[in-house]
Design a protein around this motif. Structure first.
Motif, PDB file in Angstrom:
ATOM      1  N   ILE A   1       0.840  -1.202   0.000  1.00 15.90           N
ATOM      2  CA  ILE A   1       0.000   0.000   0.000  1.00 15.90           C
ATOM      3  C   ILE A   1       0.871   1.247   0.000  1.00 15.90           C
ATOM      4  CG2 ILE A   1      -1.671   1.336   1.338  1.00 15.90           C
ATOM      5  CD1 ILE A   1      -2.852  -1.267   2.322  1.00 15.90           C
ATOM      6  N   GLN A   2       1.913   1.256   0.859  1.00 13.45           N
ATOM      7  CA  GLN A   2       2.789   2.433   0.938  1.00 13.45           C
ATOM      8  C   GLN A   2       3.559   2.656  -0.357  1.00 13.45           C
ATOM      9  OE1 GLN A   2       2.319   0.267   3.330  1.00 13.45           O
ATOM     10  NE2 GLN A   2       1.671   1.476   5.098  1.00 13.45           N
ATOM     11  N   ILE A   3       3.946   1.563  -1.015  1.00 15.03           N
ATOM     12  CA  ILE A   3       4.660   1.699  -2.293  1.00 15.03           C
ATOM     13  C   ILE A   3       3.746   2.325  -3.344  1.00 15.03           C
ATOM     14  CG2 ILE A   3       5.688   0.411  -4.203  1.00 15.03           C
ATOM     15  CD1 ILE A   3       7.561   0.526  -1.922  1.00 15.03           C
ATOM     16  N   CYS A   4       2.495   1.877  -3.400  1.00 13.08           N
ATOM     17  CA  CYS A   4       1.532   2.449  -4.357  1.00 13.08           C
ATOM     18  C   CYS A   4       1.275   3.925  -4.050  1.00 13.08           C
ATOM     19  CB  CYS A   4       0.225   1.666  -4.330  1.00 13.08           C
ATOM     20  SG  CYS A   4       0.335  -0.003  -5.014  1.00 13.08           S
ATOM     21  N   GLU A   5       1.102   4.244  -2.769  1.00 14.34           N
ATOM     22  CA  GLU A   5       0.877   5.636  -2.381  1.00 14.34           C
ATOM     23  C   GLU A   5       2.087   6.501  -2.737  1.00 14.34           C
ATOM     24  OE1 GLU A   5      -1.674   7.244  -1.228  1.00 14.34           O
ATOM     25  OE2 GLU A   5      -3.065   5.576  -0.929  1.00 14.34           O
ATOM     26  N   LEU A   6       3.272   5.943  -2.571  1.00 16.26           N
ATOM     27  CA  LEU A   6       4.492   6.682  -2.901  1.00 16.26           C
ATOM     28  C   LEU A   6       4.541   7.003  -4.391  1.00 16.26           C
ATOM     29  CD1 LEU A   6       7.267   7.804  -2.075  1.00 16.26           C
ATOM     30  CD2 LEU A   6       8.203   5.515  -2.468  1.00 16.26           C
ATOM     31  N   ARG A   7       4.186   6.039  -5.225  1.00 19.03           N
ATOM     32  CA  ARG A   7       4.207   6.293  -6.668  1.00 19.03           C
ATOM     33  C   ARG A   7       3.194   7.368  -7.045  1.00 19.03           C
ATOM     34  NH1 ARG A   7       2.187   5.635 -11.511  1.00 19.03           N
ATOM     35  NH2 ARG A   7       3.523   4.941 -13.238  1.00 19.03           N
ATOM     36  N   ILE A   8       2.011   7.312  -6.454  1.00 19.99           N
ATOM     37  CA  ILE A   8       0.990   8.326  -6.737  1.00 19.99           C
ATOM     38  C   ILE A   8       1.471   9.705  -6.291  1.00 19.99           C
ATOM     39  CG2 ILE A   8      -1.347   9.085  -6.128  1.00 19.99           C
ATOM     40  CD1 ILE A   8      -2.059   6.062  -5.879  1.00 19.99           C
ATOM     41  N   ASN A   9       2.112   9.760  -5.123  1.00 24.99           N
ATOM     42  CA  ASN A   9       2.648  11.034  -4.631  1.00 24.99           C
ATOM     43  C   ASN A   9       3.740  11.582  -5.537  1.00 24.99           C
ATOM     44  OD1 ASN A   9       0.997  11.185  -2.366  1.00 24.99           O
ATOM     45  ND2 ASN A   9       2.413  10.030  -1.078  1.00 24.99           N
ATOM     46  N   MET A  10       4.584  10.693  -6.059  1.00 29.48           N
ATOM     47  CA  MET A  10       5.679  11.150  -6.923  1.00 29.48           C
ATOM     48  C   MET A  10       5.136  11.777  -8.208  1.00 29.48           C
ATOM     49  SD  MET A  10       8.470   8.095  -6.383  1.00 29.48           S
ATOM     50  CE  MET A  10       9.811   8.914  -7.198  1.00 29.48           C
ATOM     51  N   VAL A  11       4.060  11.223  -8.728  1.00 32.57           N
ATOM     52  CA  VAL A  11       3.438  11.824  -9.916  1.00 32.57           C
ATOM     53  C   VAL A  11       2.911  13.219  -9.584  1.00 32.57           C
ATOM     54  CG1 VAL A  11       1.557  11.617 -11.573  1.00 32.57           C
ATOM     55  CG2 VAL A  11       2.879   9.589 -10.936  1.00 32.57           C
ATOM     56  N   GLU A  12       2.302  13.366  -8.419  1.00 29.18           N
ATOM     57  CA  GLU A  12       1.802  14.674  -7.991  1.00 29.18           C
ATOM     58  C   GLU A  12       2.945  15.668  -7.810  1.00 29.18           C
ATOM     59  OE1 GLU A  12      -0.469  14.070  -4.482  1.00 29.18           O
ATOM     60  OE2 GLU A  12      -2.110  13.017  -5.498  1.00 29.18           O
TER      61      GLU A  12
ATOM     62  N   PHE B   1      11.542   9.708  -9.758  1.00 32.65           N
ATOM     63  CA  PHE B   1      10.497   8.922 -10.407  1.00 32.65           C
ATOM     64  C   PHE B   1      11.063   8.077 -11.543  1.00 32.65           C
ATOM     65  CE2 PHE B   1       7.021   8.378 -13.490  1.00 32.65           C
ATOM     66  CZ  PHE B   1       6.084   7.760 -12.673  1.00 32.65           C
ATOM     67  N   GLU B   2      12.037   8.616 -12.245  1.00 36.53           N
ATOM     68  CA  GLU B   2      12.658   7.869 -13.340  1.00 36.53           C
ATOM     69  C   GLU B   2      13.266   6.557 -12.837  1.00 36.53           C
ATOM     70  OE1 GLU B   2      16.248   8.448 -16.649  1.00 36.53           O
ATOM     71  OE2 GLU B   2      15.582  10.142 -15.425  1.00 36.53           O
ATOM     72  N   LYS B   3      13.952   6.634 -11.688  1.00 40.92           N
ATOM     73  CA  LYS B   3      14.533   5.427 -11.102  1.00 40.92           C
ATOM     74  C   LYS B   3      13.450   4.498 -10.568  1.00 40.92           C
ATOM     75  CE  LYS B   3      18.402   5.073 -10.299  1.00 40.92           C
ATOM     76  NZ  LYS B   3      19.676   4.613 -10.661  1.00 40.92           N
ATOM     77  N   PHE B   4      12.417   5.064  -9.977  1.00 37.50           N
ATOM     78  CA  PHE B   4      11.312   4.262  -9.436  1.00 37.50           C
ATOM     79  C   PHE B   4      10.675   3.417 -10.534  1.00 37.50           C
ATOM     80  CE2 PHE B   4       6.987   3.346  -8.261  1.00 37.50           C
ATOM     81  CZ  PHE B   4       7.031   3.100  -6.893  1.00 37.50           C
ATOM     82  N   GLU B   5      10.362   4.042 -11.656  1.00 38.59           N
ATOM     83  CA  GLU B   5       9.707   3.333 -12.758  1.00 38.59           C
ATOM     84  C   GLU B   5      10.595   2.233 -13.332  1.00 38.59           C
ATOM     85  OE1 GLU B   5       6.279   4.029 -14.572  1.00 38.59           O
ATOM     86  OE2 GLU B   5       6.470   3.921 -12.408  1.00 38.59           O
ATOM     87  N   LYS B   6      11.885   2.457 -13.303  1.00 40.55           N
ATOM     88  CA  LYS B   6      12.828   1.474 -13.842  1.00 40.55           C
ATOM     89  C   LYS B   6      12.685   0.133 -13.119  1.00 40.55           C
ATOM     90  CE  LYS B   6      17.831   0.871 -14.442  1.00 40.55           C
ATOM     91  NZ  LYS B   6      19.150   1.506 -14.244  1.00 40.55           N
ATOM     92  N   TYR B   7      12.479   0.183 -11.813  1.00 42.80           N
ATOM     93  CA  TYR B   7      12.384  -1.044 -11.032  1.00 42.80           C
ATOM     94  C   TYR B   7      10.943  -1.500 -10.810  1.00 42.80           C
ATOM     95  CZ  TYR B   7      17.349  -0.618 -10.161  1.00 42.80           C
ATOM     96  OH  TYR B   7      18.700  -0.551 -10.326  1.00 42.80           O
TER      97      TYR B   7
END
Length: 472
Positions: free
Chosen positions: A323-334, A351-357
């Motif tokens: 859940i926290q990982i999903c929330e983190l990705r949503i926050n990074m887009v914001e 975010f670029e590094k996040f999406e890579k993994y």
């Protein structure tokens, strides 16, 4: 049976980030690390445990040595057990502790606990002398797999993200190919703690000059007791509560950097005043430095909260932090869409590094959540539309397909083992007309057909059932 590693399990090809590290593989009972060349420690977020060690889970041993008390009739007894060759004994506030030489773990060491816990801790380790090449590490892993008879039970191996571990996984995949679930597509799992570490490091690089000035200031005013007193005095003059002292971070541990910034920001008005008192203090952080630090600390608190879920766990935690990982990705887009240029610049690089993994680990992370009866498909159906938009349902179907494939593989492995120990009509059968027929292909076809139907029905039944009620 599924085996999880130091942070939990995952998939396919490794994006290349050059760093040193070693793998960790685990089983539900105990762990066995292999040291690597990383210079890290247990409080480093790269892994909740010491990332310089590989973990294998093995069966329990039952050492029976007893731990002598620290004192008996006023005299300290000699430590006779060989286990003490691997531990240093210290006393903290009247309690005895044993510090393990290899990972610096601290274990209780009084007569009540005995030495069994110390022996169990030693058994978690497999010594791997240099060189730590792919071939040598694979040899140690395969020896351990064979020793504990788990070479046919491995589903995932979690490793840090580096080229050596990419090669290691490739060799293990070749050796274990016939016994792996889904043909080994989920064998390679990236360590989530290490991924977050790499993401944060990219963010820190955007404010490295401001961070250096703040770090130098904290180091200068915490160097001697006299300087600490001067700092406290000025803080009181400014009516600032001095309940939390500034502490210097370790450059290789971003969580300590976050804690340093969190404290230093509270005393940002103190540093300019101190410049008047001390002529040798010249590297004073600017207002822009504090602005950058404050905004970056707000971002880091999200990462820091997630890493707390990685620490001290003795069971797989993927379903806990998903859940926290999903929330983190949503926050990074914001953050990337923010009008604040500073936040935008920092978050874009992270975010670029996040999406890579994320693209290579999210399938297995999601499967783990589906198997949690509190969530099942509900959590996926809630977050994937926010993450993938119009492509959400194709991603959800891909995850469900993976679930079915995993269950089918489990079922077929169980069937093949039971066939090997029971009398089945797989031999050559002579008919009345003296014809010889080989029935093995027919039996395999009939077994696989009924198995697929059973697995689908079982999974569908599980997913159709209501989720467990939440307790607030």
């Amino acid at each position: 049976m599924s085996y999880y590693a130091s942070s939990d399990a995952a998939s396919t090809t490794q994006p290349s980030d050059s760093c040193k590290g070693t793998p960790s593989i685990s089983q539900p009972t105990k762990s066995v690390p292999i040291p690597s060349s990383n210079n890290t420690s247990p409080d480093n977020p790269v892994t909740p445990n010491n990332p310089t060690q590989t973990q294998l889970t093995v069966g329990n041993k039952n050492p029976t040595h007893s731990l002598p008390p620290t004192s008996q009739l006023g005299k300290k007894r000699k430590l006779t057990s060989s286990v003490w060759d691997h531990f240093d004994r210290i006393n903290r506030n009247g309690d005895d502790f044993a510090i393990f030489h290899h990972c610096k773990s601290s274990l209780k060491a009084n007569s009540k606990n005995g030495t069994k816990s110390l022996h169990n801790h030693i058994e978690k380790f497999v010594y791997a002398p240099t060189p730590h090449t792919e071939e040598e590490l694979v040899r140690h892993l395969m020896d351990s797999f064979t020793k504990w008879n788990i070479e046919t039970k491995i589903s995932t191996i979690t490793v840090d993200n580096c080229s050596t571990n990419d090669g290691l996984i490739f060799i293990v995949l070749e050796k274990l190919y016939g016994d792996l679930l889904c043909d080994g597509t989920i064998l390679h799992m990236r360590c989530c703690a290490h991924i977050l570490n790499l993401i944060v490091k990219d963010g820190l690089s955007t404010i490295k000059h401001s961070l250096a000035r703040i770090r130098d200031s904290v180091a200068f005013w915490s160097a001697t007791p006299q300087k600490v007193e001067n700092f406290e005095e000025v803080a009181k003059q400014l009516k600032l509560s001095y309940g939390k002292k500034s502490s210097l971070d370790c450059k290789t541990r971003w969580n300590s950097t976050y804690l340093m910034l969190q404290t230093a920001i509270q005393y940002k008005d103190v540093f300019p005043r101190l410049r008047i008192r001390e002529k040798h203090y010249t590297n004073v952080p600017t207002e822009l430095d504090w602005e950058l630090a404050n905004k970056f600390a707000e971002i880091l608190q999200h990462f820091y909260a997630i890493t707390q879920l990685f620490y001290g766990r003795k069971y797989p935690t993927t379903n806990c932090f998903f859940i926290q990982i999903c929330e983190l990705r949503i926050n990074m887009v914001e953050w990337m869409n923010s009008d604040d240029e500073i936040i935008n610049a920092i978050s874009s690089k992270m975010f670029e590094k996040f999406e890579k993994y994320w693209s290579v680990v999210h399938i297995v992370l999601t499967v783990a959540v589906i198997l949690d009866p509190r969530y099942k498909m509900k959590l996926v159906e809630f977050y994937f539309p926010m993450i993938y938009g119009e492509n959400a349902w194709s991603e959800i179907e891909q995850v469900k397909t993976t679930c079915y494939n995993l269950l089918t593989d489990y079922q077929s492995q169980i069937k093949s083992k039971s066939h090997g120990t029971s009398i089945l009509p797989t031999q050559v059968i002579e008919t009345q007309a003296s014809m010889t027929l080989n029935m093995s292909n027919l039996v395999a076809f009939l077994s696989s057909s009924s198995t697929n139907i059973h697995v689908k029905f079982e999974l569908d039944h599980y997913l159709d059932e209501p989720i467990l009620p939440w307790i607030q």
